[in-house]
Design an enzyme around this catalytic site. Structure first.
Site, PDB file in Angstrom:
ATOM      1  N   HIS A  82     -50.247  11.155 -14.099  1.00 57.29           N
ATOM      2  CA  HIS A  82     -51.190  10.045 -13.932  1.00 57.29           C
ATOM      3  C   HIS A  82     -52.352  10.215 -14.897  1.00 57.29           C
ATOM      4  CE1 HIS A  82     -53.322   6.855 -11.825  1.00 57.29           C
ATOM      5  NE2 HIS A  82     -54.407   7.561 -12.062  1.00 57.29           N
ATOM      6  N   ARG A 168     -65.608  -2.009  -3.726  1.00 54.76           N
ATOM      7  CA  ARG A 168     -66.345  -1.134  -4.655  1.00 54.76           C
ATOM      8  C   ARG A 168     -66.670  -1.879  -5.937  1.00 54.76           C
ATOM      9  NH1 ARG A 168     -62.224   3.276  -5.598  1.00 54.76           N
ATOM     10  NH2 ARG A 168     -63.701   4.012  -7.152  1.00 54.76           N
ATOM     11  N   LYS A 187     -52.674   6.985  -3.653  1.00 53.56           N
ATOM     12  CA  LYS A 187     -51.506   6.286  -4.208  1.00 53.56           C
ATOM     13  C   LYS A 187     -50.466   7.281  -4.721  1.00 53.56           C
ATOM     14  CE  LYS A 187     -54.526   3.775  -6.360  1.00 53.56           C
ATOM     15  NZ  LYS A 187     -55.375   2.930  -7.130  1.00 53.56           N
TER      16      LYS A 187
HETATM   17  N1  URA Z   1     -58.085   4.161 -10.718  1.00 54.84           N
HETATM   18  C1  URA Z   1     -57.857   3.974  -9.396  1.00 54.84           C
HETATM   19  O1  URA Z   1     -56.720   3.818  -8.979  1.00 54.84           O
HETATM   20  N2  URA Z   1     -58.896   3.987  -8.567  1.00 54.84           N
HETATM   21  C2  URA Z   1     -60.170   4.166  -8.970  1.00 54.84           C
HETATM   22  O2  URA Z   1     -61.073   4.177  -8.157  1.00 54.84           O
HETATM   23  C3  URA Z   1     -60.402   4.337 -10.346  1.00 54.84           C
HETATM   24  C4  URA Z   1     -59.333   4.349 -11.209  1.00 54.84           C
END
Ligand code: URA
Length: 434
Positions: A82, A168, A187
């Site tokens: 990632h 956010r 995730k």
């Molecule tokens: N990528 C994400 O999945 N979440 C975040 O808060 C910032 C980058």
């Protein structure tokens, strides 16, 4: 339990208990906590932070409240990669087929681009016919036969993150390190891999601009992954200029194909080998990361990585002829060169601004769901530290019209700095968190 009391506890710098975290996540998913209270809590987290234990509990609970992918039917150790997001970062397109060519199954979910950063799914969809919405049984079957598969995140993965992220985004709390770490790691955990290699970007094209902040994010993400029972390492890498040269979907696919041929930009190849090597080590195939890099480089030289890329594109319905003839990828009708305004050393690129210029050309989206244009973008021809003559080409703009190209050229000229003193060349790989 009352949300108002939990907001007060966090405001005062206290640690939430696991039960309190459960209450908050369930309240988000069941929509029993109103947005104004969640917004206040996000701001309290922004200022007071979270302990690694709280962050682990939050990520694990968020992952549990939604679909969780079970990869156990695919034999072998599955390692996910990632990136925290950058400009021109197409490493997944190089690393995934290389690691698969080394015999490690790659079963990956990726996202779309948003704002100045690109997304792997958008890049792959620039290949005519490429399907990124396979059902999970189809994806698993493909990974078993081809060794690799990559799809967009399913809609039910971590619903709490979708709601929290949207909030956010409009409350000035995106840049909270624990909220970024838990958003990403929830995730990743729900995606079901046995381990994670995290590429944490640092610099003026990344979410986090300083090494200190990026280290904190990397340390917290690694702690969350390990505490949740998954092997996890982070690589801190520079994002103070675009990675490679291409920014924009089809342009980046072309560059990834060139890299798999051994003809890519050195920085893209270097980072791809570093990240891929960590994946081989986590998968237990190699004990030494340097040796793992040698193995992956041999898979580039021998053409195995490119062969897997071709099979992968075919398996997902894409036109695999693009591998031999990248000109079959979508291309913009107008290509305009950007000339250096002065003679000297290229001292800086304003990387986030370059990403936004590419987005405005149509390569990215300002808002979720906006359509994108796969052919447009930028190619950076000079990197930091290069000498340039006045009038020499420093970049190319790929646009849909002369007017859009002219606007982008003007922007790129404000996004480059030329000076008389050669800037220090900083390393691409800044550090590891193991
Ligand atoms: N990528 C994400 O999945 N979440 C975040 O808060 C910032 C980058």
């Amino acid at each position: 339990m009352r949300m108002v009391d939990l907001i007060g506890r966090k405001r005062d710098g206290l640690e939430h208990s696991p039960e309190e975290i459960d209450f908050i996540v369930e309240g988000i998913v069941n929509q029993t906590i109103p947005d104004y209270q969640l917004a206040a809590w996000c701001m309290a987290v922004y200022f007071q932070g979270m302990t690694p234990r709280e962050a682990r509990d939050l990520a694990v609970k968020m992952a549990a409240c939604g679909e969780q992918v079970d990869l156990s039917s695919i034999p072998g150790i599955k390692i996910d990669k990632h990136s925290t997001g950058g400009v021109g970062d197409k490493t997944s397109l190089v690393v995934a087929p290389l690691v698969a060519a080394a015999g490690i199954p790659v079963c990956k979910m990726s996202g779309r681009g948003l704002g100045h950063t690109g997304g792997t799914i958008d890049k792959l969809e620039s290949i005519p016919g490429f399907r990124t919405e396979l059902a999970l049984p189809e994806l698993f079957a493909q990974v078993k036969t081809v060794g690799i598969g990559l799809v967009g995140q399913t809609g039910n993965l971590v619903p709490a993150d979708k709601q929290l992220y949207a909030l956010r985004d409009v409350t000035g709390t995106v840049a909270s390190i624990p909220l970024i770490a838990t958003s990403i790691m929830s995730k990743k955990l729900a995606g079901g891999a046995d381990g994670f290699v995290l590429d944490v970007k640092v610099g003026n094209g990344a979410f986090l601009k300083t090494k200190e902040e990026a280290e904190k994010l990397g340390e917290l993400m690694v702690a969350i992954g390990k505490n949740a029972g998954r092997k996890t390492v982070a690589v801190l890498s520079a994002m103070d200029q675009p990675l490679g040269q291409a920014i924009g979907n089809a342009l980046e696919v072309k560059e990834a194909i060139a890299t798999l041929r051994g003809e890519g930009p050195p920085d893209l190849e270097e980072l791809s080998l570093v990240l891929g090597a960590q994946m081989l080590v986590l998968a237990g195939q190699e004990t030494d990361a340097v040796q793992a890099q040698v193995k992956l480089k041999a898979l580039i030289n021998g053409g195995e990585g490119l062969r897997v890329f071709r099979r992968w594109v075919e398996a997902q319905g894409g036109d695999a002829r693009v591998v031999d003839d990248p000109d079959l990828l979508p291309t913009a009708p107008v290509v305009v060169k950007v000339k250096s305004p002065a003679r000297g050393y290229l001292t800086a690129w304003e990387t986030e601004a370059l990403g936004l210029t590419s987005m405005r050309l149509g390569a990215g989206r300002a808002r979720k769901g906006d359509p994108i244009d796969h052919g447009v973008g930028l190619v950076i021809e000079k990197k930091i530290g290069d000498w340039v003559e006045a009038g020499e080409d420093i970049a190319k703009v790929y646009a849909n019209s002369e007017a859009e190209a002219a606007a982008a050229v003007a922007e790129v000229l404000t996004e480059v700095k030329i000076g008389t003193v050669r800037p220090p060349v900083s390393p691409l790989v800044i550090g590891y968190i193991i």
